[in-house]
Design a protein around this motif. Structure first.
Motif, PDB file in Angstrom:
ATOM      1  N   THR A   1      29.993 -55.541 -19.308  1.00 38.49           N
ATOM      2  CA  THR A   1      31.238 -56.365 -19.374  1.00 38.49           C
ATOM      3  C   THR A   1      30.878 -57.410 -20.161  1.00 38.49           C
ATOM      4  OG1 THR A   1      30.883 -57.472 -17.465  1.00 38.49           O
ATOM      5  CG2 THR A   1      32.293 -55.469 -17.241  1.00 38.49           C
ATOM      6  N   GLY A   2      32.109 -58.114 -20.736  1.00 37.13           N
ATOM      7  CA  GLY A   2      31.645 -59.469 -21.271  1.00 37.13           C
ATOM      8  C   GLY A   2      31.860 -59.437 -22.961  1.00 37.13           C
ATOM      9  N   GLU A   3      31.822 -60.175 -23.647  1.00 38.17           N
ATOM     10  CA  GLU A   3      32.058 -60.310 -25.277  1.00 38.17           C
ATOM     11  C   GLU A   3      30.937 -61.106 -25.752  1.00 38.17           C
ATOM     12  OE1 GLU A   3      35.477 -61.758 -23.901  1.00 38.17           O
ATOM     13  OE2 GLU A   3      35.489 -59.902 -23.118  1.00 38.17           O
ATOM     14  N   ILE A   4      30.795 -60.520 -27.156  1.00 42.35           N
ATOM     15  CA  ILE A   4      29.936 -61.304 -28.020  1.00 42.35           C
ATOM     16  C   ILE A   4      30.564 -61.716 -29.030  1.00 42.35           C
ATOM     17  CG2 ILE A   4      27.800 -61.136 -29.347  1.00 42.35           C
ATOM     18  CD1 ILE A   4      26.609 -59.232 -27.360  1.00 42.35           C
ATOM     19  N   PHE A   5      30.782 -62.951 -29.755  1.00 41.78           N
ATOM     20  CA  PHE A   5      31.530 -63.465 -30.860  1.00 41.78           C
ATOM     21  C   PHE A   5      30.379 -63.880 -31.697  1.00 41.78           C
ATOM     22  CE2 PHE A   5      34.119 -63.907 -27.424  1.00 41.78           C
ATOM     23  CZ  PHE A   5      35.552 -63.411 -27.693  1.00 41.78           C
ATOM     24  N   PHE A   6      30.769 -63.504 -33.075  1.00 45.59           N
ATOM     25  CA  PHE A   6      29.599 -63.829 -34.161  1.00 45.59           C
ATOM     26  C   PHE A   6      30.628 -64.944 -35.065  1.00 45.59           C
ATOM     27  CE2 PHE A   6      27.653 -63.838 -38.188  1.00 45.59           C
ATOM     28  CZ  PHE A   6      26.578 -64.458 -38.035  1.00 45.59           C
ATOM     29  N   ARG A   7      30.359 -66.217 -35.149  1.00 41.65           N
ATOM     30  CA  ARG A   7      31.508 -67.011 -36.059  1.00 41.65           C
ATOM     31  C   ARG A   7      32.793 -66.836 -35.631  1.00 41.65           C
ATOM     32  NH1 ARG A   7      28.165 -70.451 -38.430  1.00 41.65           N
ATOM     33  NH2 ARG A   7      26.460 -69.845 -39.476  1.00 41.65           N
ATOM     34  N   GLY A   8      33.002 -66.722 -34.238  1.00 42.21           N
ATOM     35  CA  GLY A   8      34.404 -66.948 -33.848  1.00 42.21           C
ATOM     36  C   GLY A   8      34.960 -65.200 -33.632  1.00 42.21           C
ATOM     37  N   LYS A   9      34.255 -64.206 -34.350  1.00 46.91           N
ATOM     38  CA  LYS A   9      34.694 -62.871 -34.368  1.00 46.91           C
ATOM     39  C   LYS A   9      34.206 -62.110 -33.495  1.00 46.91           C
ATOM     40  CE  LYS A   9      35.783 -59.448 -37.799  1.00 46.91           C
ATOM     41  NZ  LYS A   9      34.627 -58.446 -37.641  1.00 46.91           N
ATOM     42  N   GLU A  10      34.963 -61.477 -32.629  1.00 48.57           N
ATOM     43  CA  GLU A  10      34.342 -60.463 -31.607  1.00 48.57           C
ATOM     44  C   GLU A  10      33.540 -59.212 -32.209  1.00 48.57           C
ATOM     45  OE1 GLU A  10      36.658 -59.079 -28.398  1.00 48.57           O
ATOM     46  OE2 GLU A  10      35.068 -57.802 -27.919  1.00 48.57           O
ATOM     47  N   ILE A  11      32.207 -59.080 -31.678  1.00 52.98           N
ATOM     48  CA  ILE A  11      31.696 -57.750 -32.400  1.00 52.98           C
ATOM     49  C   ILE A  11      32.175 -56.677 -31.289  1.00 52.98           C
ATOM     50  CG2 ILE A  11      29.572 -56.694 -32.757  1.00 52.98           C
ATOM     51  CD1 ILE A  11      30.332 -59.373 -34.441  1.00 52.98           C
ATOM     52  N   ARG A  12      33.113 -55.834 -31.965  1.00 56.80           N
ATOM     53  CA  ARG A  12      33.388 -54.663 -31.387  1.00 56.80           C
ATOM     54  C   ARG A  12      32.328 -53.280 -31.379  1.00 56.80           C
ATOM     55  NH1 ARG A  12      38.941 -53.370 -33.624  1.00 56.80           N
ATOM     56  NH2 ARG A  12      37.920 -53.583 -35.412  1.00 56.80           N
ATOM     57  N   ASP A  13      32.758 -52.545 -30.508  1.00 56.71           N
ATOM     58  CA  ASP A  13      31.890 -51.279 -30.551  1.00 56.71           C
ATOM     59  C   ASP A  13      31.945 -50.408 -31.703  1.00 56.71           C
ATOM     60  OD1 ASP A  13      29.720 -51.711 -28.779  1.00 56.71           O
ATOM     61  OD2 ASP A  13      31.158 -51.546 -27.135  1.00 56.71           O
ATOM     62  N   VAL A  14      32.255 -50.723 -32.898  1.00 51.25           N
ATOM     63  CA  VAL A  14      32.349 -50.035 -34.031  1.00 51.25           C
ATOM     64  C   VAL A  14      31.239 -50.025 -34.959  1.00 51.25           C
ATOM     65  CG1 VAL A  14      33.954 -49.628 -35.999  1.00 51.25           C
ATOM     66  CG2 VAL A  14      34.856 -50.600 -33.897  1.00 51.25           C
ATOM     67  N   GLN A  15      30.540 -48.909 -35.270  1.00 51.53           N
ATOM     68  CA  GLN A  15      29.211 -48.952 -35.714  1.00 51.53           C
ATOM     69  C   GLN A  15      29.076 -49.689 -37.141  1.00 51.53           C
ATOM     70  OE1 GLN A  15      26.620 -46.866 -34.417  1.00 51.53           O
ATOM     71  NE2 GLN A  15      25.540 -48.306 -35.878  1.00 51.53           N
ATOM     72  N   ARG A  16      30.369 -49.837 -37.913  1.00 51.42           N
ATOM     73  CA  ARG A  16      30.244 -50.553 -39.279  1.00 51.42           C
ATOM     74  C   ARG A  16      30.443 -51.879 -38.985  1.00 51.42           C
ATOM     75  NH1 ARG A  16      34.461 -51.849 -42.210  1.00 51.42           N
ATOM     76  NH2 ARG A  16      36.005 -50.935 -41.123  1.00 51.42           N
ATOM     77  N   GLU A  17      31.175 -52.198 -37.942  1.00 53.21           N
ATOM     78  CA  GLU A  17      31.056 -53.962 -37.479  1.00 53.21           C
ATOM     79  C   GLU A  17      29.800 -54.048 -36.927  1.00 53.21           C
ATOM     80  OE1 GLU A  17      34.249 -55.485 -35.074  1.00 53.21           O
ATOM     81  OE2 GLU A  17      35.831 -54.051 -36.322  1.00 53.21           O
TER      82      GLU A  17
END
Lengths: 246, 256
Positions: free
Chosen positions: A59-75
């Protein structure tokens, strides 16, 4: 302008029923050098692997420069290109020479020209003192040399943050110094670094902020001057006394 | 006349018969050898290609973040791959040859025996190679992938630039072995009337009722072929191991 690079919000990670990380909140500001210390099994390496998405948080989120890193391979790929990682076991590509190791990802991920990739590789290999070894293969190098190449390889990507997962734990004692020296040099360049380590002296002298982890929690998060001389948490005190005594 | 002389117009001993048959049917044995090599080489090469593709498919992981279409496609592909591998590994090649050859003929397609032979060989090789490739991929240290992923390489690029080259190196001995096996296994293709070595021996032997001698001739040919290829592969393996030393880039020495 907000200069938070990575922001971890309420992150937990379990392997089956075993909770490894619990409710982790960290904001990493540009230029910070964060050392994460703690006994084995306290979750420090898992936290670092979660930050790089090599482990998926429960659970929980990780943000990089304010943008959430979702579980999408390209992102994830784009994010990882900006957040480098140095491993305990180096993970140099064993089918390539030192130079090829340093050029592969800049060429294939950042798509820069061959000349620029070469220049970057040489520049960073010089920084770590490994430029004369460009033609060597990883298995022809010592542990300390491999780790220095691995650091140079990560630097070639011009990362905004560099993660170190116990970079000296797999090294012979006489080689620890050469790697720590390289890291100390890096610390002076303003690069944001998160370092999981057992080298207490290094954490005390180099970090701008030290995090003590215990049983998956962040037990204490303070500047090293405070954490090492006047720990608030009894667990930190216990851990440090064991380390300083042993 | 030397110490050993042969009366080739009237052969008596087995050795004399072997030489007699070889010289009389030289063209037939030569053609058989060529065809055996032709089928083995083509079948093995395409089989390797198929084996790599199937092995990579079998190694595919379904990520949680993948969309439904991709998940579905990967599952289907993996399903086909494992059925194919199981079927071809669990049936004899001689039976596969019959079923494929006569099966396709029954569909009304006039399949050349040689082409059928190549297809059977490549399908058989593919099934075995798929397992070998999967094992080879598995033998590459997981840290190698993590090293690449951590720098933003996609799983596909990681496979192409890091994992497969290392897996390839690990399975070269097994690939050589597969080729030698195929060289010998082409002999079963005589059942679908491929004019390879075994067929040549059968024909030649039948003409004089000298089967023992005739098969001894092709045994020698198979042996020589395999022996020579084995030596070549050993040499190649040594070459691929690469040099033990490396050249120090002295132009960068002063940077120390």
């Amino acid at each position: 302008m907000d200069n938070t690079v990575i922001s971890i919000k309420d992150l937990s990670k379990s392997f089956g029923k075993h909770e490894v990380l619990r409710k982790i909140d960290i904001d990493v500001t540009e230029g910070e050098i964060i050392c994460i210390v703690g006994s084995s099994g306290s979750g420090k390496s898992t936290l670092l692997r979660c930050i790089n998405k090599l482990e998926k948080q429960t659970t929980g989120e990780i943000f990089f420069r304010g943008k959430e890193i979702r579980d999408v391979q390209r992102e994830i790929n784009e994010y990882r290109a900006k957040v480098g990682m140095v491993f305990q076991s180096f993970n140099l590509f064993s089918n390539m020479t030192v130079l090829e190791n340093c050029m592969l990802c800049t060429r294939k991920v950042l798509h820069i020209s061959k000349e620029e990739a070469f220049d970057r590789a040489i520049t960073h290999l010089k920084e770590v003192g490994m430029a004369p070894f460009i033609n060597a293969r990883p298995d022809q190098l010592s542990g300390g040399q491999k780790q220095r190449v691995a650091i140079a390889r990560s630097l070639c990507m011009n990362p905004e943050v560099l993660l170190f997962d116990e970079p000296t734990s797999a090294l012979d004692p006489e080689m620890v110094g050469e790697v720590l020296n390289v890291m100390k040099e890096l610390a002076t360049t303003g690069l944001t670094m998160i370092i999981v380590t057992h080298e207490m002296a290094f954490a005390r002298d180099v970090s701008t902020r030290t995090i003590f982890m215990d049983q998956g929690y962040i037990a204490e998060d303070a500047p090293p001057s405070e954490l090492f001389s006047n720990p608030k948490n009894p667990r930190t005190r216990e851990f440090l006394s064991r380390y300083l005594a042993g | 006349m030397g110490l050993i002389s042969f009366d080739l117009t009237n052969p008596q001993t087995s050795l004399e018969w072997m030489i007699y048959l070889t010289s009389k049917y030289f063209k037939m044995f030569l053609d058989g050898t060529w065809l055996t090599l032709y089928i083995a080489v083509l079948g093995t090469l395409f089989g390797f290609l198929l084996g790599y593709i199937v092995g990579i498919v079998q190694d595919m992981k379904i990520g949680e973040g993948d969309n439904a279409v991709k998940k579905f496609l990967v599952r289907i592909l993996k399903g086909f791959a494992s059925i194919y591998v199981e079927v071809f590994r669990d049936t004899p090649m001689i039976v596969q040859a019959m079923i494929i050859y006569y099966g396709i003929r029954q569909l009304g397609v006039n399949l050349e025996p040689v082409l059928a032979g190549i297809i059977v060989t490549l399908l058989n090789t593919g099934a075995y190679m798929a397992e070998t490739v999967r094992g080879g991929i598995g033998s590459v240290d997981h840290g190698q992938r993590e090293g690449a992923w951590a720098m933003g390489m996609s799983p596909m690029k990681t496979m192409i630039y890091i994992v497969l080259p290392q897996a390839f190196k690990n399975i070269i001995p097994e690939m050589a072995n597969t080729f030698l096996t195929n060289l010998k296994m082409t002999s079963v293709l005589n059942v679908i009337a491929v004019q390879e070595l075994f067929m040549a021996a059968k024909t030649v032997g039948g003409n004089f009722y000298k089967y023992f001698e005739s098969y001894l001739v092709i045994a020698v040919i198979y042996f020589v072929l395999c022996f020579v290829f084995n030596k070549i592969f050993n040499l190649m393996e040594k070459k691929l191991k690469g040099k033990k030393d490396y050249v120090l880039a002295v132009e960068y020495m002063d940077s120390q």
